[in-house]
Scaffold this motif. Structure first.
Motif, PDB file in Angstrom:
ATOM      1  N   SER A   1       0.837  -1.216   0.000  1.00  0.00           N
ATOM      2  CA  SER A   1       0.000   0.000   0.000  1.00  0.00           C
ATOM      3  C   SER A   1       0.861   1.250   0.000  1.00  0.00           C
ATOM      4  CB  SER A   1      -0.895   0.027   1.245  1.00  0.00           C
ATOM      5  OG  SER A   1      -1.713  -1.110   1.281  1.00  0.00           O
TER       6      SER A   1
ATOM      7  N   ASP B   1       1.471  -4.028  -9.603  1.00  0.00           N
ATOM      8  CA  ASP B   1       1.096  -4.498  -8.270  1.00  0.00           C
ATOM      9  C   ASP B   1       1.033  -6.016  -8.346  1.00  0.00           C
ATOM     10  OD1 ASP B   1      -0.246  -5.344  -6.012  1.00  0.00           O
ATOM     11  OD2 ASP B   1      -1.743  -3.743  -6.064  1.00  0.00           O
TER      12      ASP B   1
ATOM     13  N   TYR C   1       0.055 -10.778  -5.283  1.00  0.00           N
ATOM     14  CA  TYR C   1      -0.375 -12.195  -5.315  1.00  0.00           C
ATOM     15  C   TYR C   1       0.532 -13.038  -6.216  1.00  0.00           C
ATOM     16  CZ  TYR C   1      -4.487 -10.165  -3.146  1.00  0.00           C
ATOM     17  OH  TYR C   1      -5.321  -9.484  -2.295  1.00  0.00           O
TER      18      TYR C   1
ATOM     19  N   LYS D   1       0.566 -11.519   1.534  1.00  0.00           N
ATOM     20  CA  LYS D   1      -0.180 -12.667   0.990  1.00  0.00           C
ATOM     21  C   LYS D   1       0.724 -13.894   0.915  1.00  0.00           C
ATOM     22  CE  LYS D   1      -2.588  -9.326   0.522  1.00  0.00           C
ATOM     23  NZ  LYS D   1      -3.553  -8.456   0.294  1.00  0.00           N
TER      24      LYS D   1
ATOM     25  N   LYS E   1       2.667  -5.975   7.110  1.00  0.00           N
ATOM     26  CA  LYS E   1       2.901  -4.802   6.249  1.00  0.00           C
ATOM     27  C   LYS E   1       4.373  -4.612   5.887  1.00  0.00           C
ATOM     28  CE  LYS E   1      -1.180  -2.953   5.426  1.00  0.00           C
ATOM     29  NZ  LYS E   1      -1.647  -2.475   4.136  1.00  0.00           N
TER      30      LYS E   1
HETATM   31  N1  PMP Z   1      -2.599  -4.513  -3.856  1.00  0.00           N
HETATM   32  C1  PMP Z   1      -3.578  -5.417  -3.913  1.00  0.00           C
HETATM   33  C2  PMP Z   1      -4.078  -5.862  -5.233  1.00  0.00           C
HETATM   34  C3  PMP Z   1      -4.137  -5.925  -2.726  1.00  0.00           C
HETATM   35  O1  PMP Z   1      -5.109  -6.814  -2.781  1.00  0.00           O
HETATM   36  C4  PMP Z   1      -3.649  -5.442  -1.502  1.00  0.00           C
HETATM   37  C5  PMP Z   1      -4.312  -5.893  -0.243  1.00  0.00           C
HETATM   38  N2  PMP Z   1      -3.509  -6.500   0.588  1.00  0.00           N
HETATM   39  C6  PMP Z   1      -2.599  -4.523  -1.489  1.00  0.00           C
HETATM   40  C7  PMP Z   1      -2.105  -4.066  -2.695  1.00  0.00           C
HETATM   41  C8  PMP Z   1      -2.008  -3.983  -0.236  1.00  0.00           C
HETATM   42  O2  PMP Z   1      -0.979  -4.789   0.199  1.00  0.00           O
HETATM   43  P1  PMP Z   1      -0.314  -4.593   1.646  1.00  0.00           P
HETATM   44  O3  PMP Z   1      -1.238  -5.235   2.629  1.00  0.00           O
HETATM   45  O4  PMP Z   1       1.003  -5.266   1.541  1.00  0.00           O
HETATM   46  O5  PMP Z   1      -0.222  -3.128   1.881  1.00  0.00           O
END
Ligand code: PMP
Ligand code: GLN
Length: 392
Positions: free
Chosen positions: A104, A205, A208, A239, A247
């Motif tokens: 994020s 991004d 996954y 994930k 985080k």
């Molecule tokens: N990008 C996508 C597509 C997500 O589904 C998410 C949700 N976890 C994030 C970014 C954010 O990732 P993080 O929890 O590592 O901040």
């Protein structure tokens, strides 16, 4: 504009459309009603023991103070080795890798680093809600390319029409939340061709990246010819290691782009999560082993949920990866997914996410609903039975 009570609204105007997140609303509804939460995507089982043990070890080894702004060297080097080993991508662990507070923060820092008023940012929709909010925060303008069921593939003509002279940045999410689609090589080739042709920056991004099913395999867009030099690749351990609350994320790519992300990131949180950075650094070299059981379990859970939802009459779009299954609830008589999801916790004891909120025009996903499959099989079975009873 005025806030409730007639006082001036203290929230800056460009953020008013993003006041509340659908994840917060649906998770709160699940807690309030005791519903099974298939909304916000987080696993209901612990990370692999090796991951937890690595964090305990880090906590006991005195790693409690601020890490360096760029992230601890051990993790930056581990990320660089991961990108090279899996994808053949060569990044400099000093200047080409930035550790962030989850993907994020990396996404927010990248958009804020590259975009400002007058710039357009092209995203694939439905899109993870954070993209629209950070584009608004940057004062830039969102343009969308719609992925449509059942295949959710990128339409080359729509892409070419969307990426124009004002486009500064294209954001590509694969494996894709919420549809679970994993971009094929031919889709990536079209994306690469358009991005090179229009000479735009790209943020990917890939959170996954390790959670793909069947014979689908994730390929980073940055690995295509002409793409590395224009792309910031973002991922996180949340994930992959089943530790969404830790985080620990990262951005990698050419030094010039990553340095710009670093310039913004340092003024957001500076740095944090020291013991968790150490833990992920300790397991990333063996990540395929760490994630193997998790991926197999998730694939099984995907099948359980898809079969269950189909058995009660929903039209299901079986995902190639991620935590999520998208289904059309129109066969249950629902006309609007948002209304459906707002009523679902009370009516059926299940919470889910209305996919329409991830489209610029909610009509493009009016009756689509996202259900999380990252829950234990017995929990998914229970959820399906609750839905069966409610919609009998
Ligand atoms: N990008 C996508 C597509 C997500 O589904 C998410 C949700 N976890 C994030 C970014 C954010 O990732 P993080 O929890 O590592 O901040
Ligand atoms: N990525 C998760 C989801 O899509 C969590 C999102 C969030 O909490 N902001 O459900």
């Amino acid at each position: 504009m005025t806030a409730p009570g007639g006082r001036p609204d203290p929230l800056v105007e460009r953020m008013r459309p993003y006041r509340s997140s659908i994840f917060a609303e649906m998770s709160a509804a699940a807690v309030r009603t005791g519903a099974i939460n298939l909304g916000q995507g987080f696993p209901d089982s612990d990370p692999p023991a090796v991951v937890v043990d690595a964090a305990v070890e880090a906590l006991r080894s005195g790693h409690h103070q601020y890490p360096p702004g760029a992230g601890i060297p051990e993790l930056r080097h581990a990320v660089a080795r991961h990108q090279l080993r899996r994808y053949g991508l060569e990044v400099d662990p000093e200047d080409g890798v930035q550790i962030t507070m989850g993907a994020s923060e990396a996404l927010a820092a990248a958009v804020l680093a590259f975009c400002g008023p007058g710039d357009e940012v092209v995203v694939l929709e439905p899109y993870f809600d954070l993209y629209a909010a950070v584009v608004a925060l940057a004062g830039a303008t969102l343009r969308t390319v719609t992925l449509r069921p059942p295949g959710y593939t990128v339409d080359p003509d729509e892409l070419r029409a969307a990426v124009g002279p004002r486009t500064r940045l294209v954001v590509v999410n694969t494996p894709h939340n919420p549809t679970g689609h994993v971009a094929t090589l031919s889709e990536l080739e079209v994306l690469a061709e358009v991005c090179c042709d229009r000479d735009v920056l790209v943020v990917t991004d890939e959170v996954y990246e390790h959670l793909t099913f069947d014979d689908h395999r994730h390929v980073p867009l940055a690995s295509l010819p002409g793409m590395f030099e224009r792309t910031v690749t973002i991922s996180s351990a949340g994930k992959t290691c089943s530790a969404t609350g830790w985080k620990v994320g990262w951005a990698s790519g050419p030094a010039e782009l990553v340095q710009s992300v670093r310039a913004v990131k340092q003024h957001l949180t500076y740095s944090g999560g020291t013991p968790f950075q150490h833990a992920i650094a300790a397991v990333l070299d063996d990540v395929e082993e760490v994630v193997a059981d998790l991926r197999a379990a998730l694939e099984h859970q995907r099948d359980l949920l898809c079969d269950g939802l189909e058995s009660i009459g929903l039209e299901v779009f079986r995902p190639d990866g991620t935590y999520f299954v998208t289904a059309d609830v129109a066969p249950l008589g629902a006309e609007d997914g948002l209304t459906f999801c707002r009523e679902l916790p009370e009516r059926a004891g299940v919470a889910a996410i209305p996919t329409q909120v991830f489209y610029a025009d909610p009509d493009d996903g009016r009756t689509l609903v996202r259900f999380a499959c990252c829950k234990r099989p017995e929990v998914l079975g229970d959820a399906v039975e609750r839905l069966r009873v409610a919609f009998r």
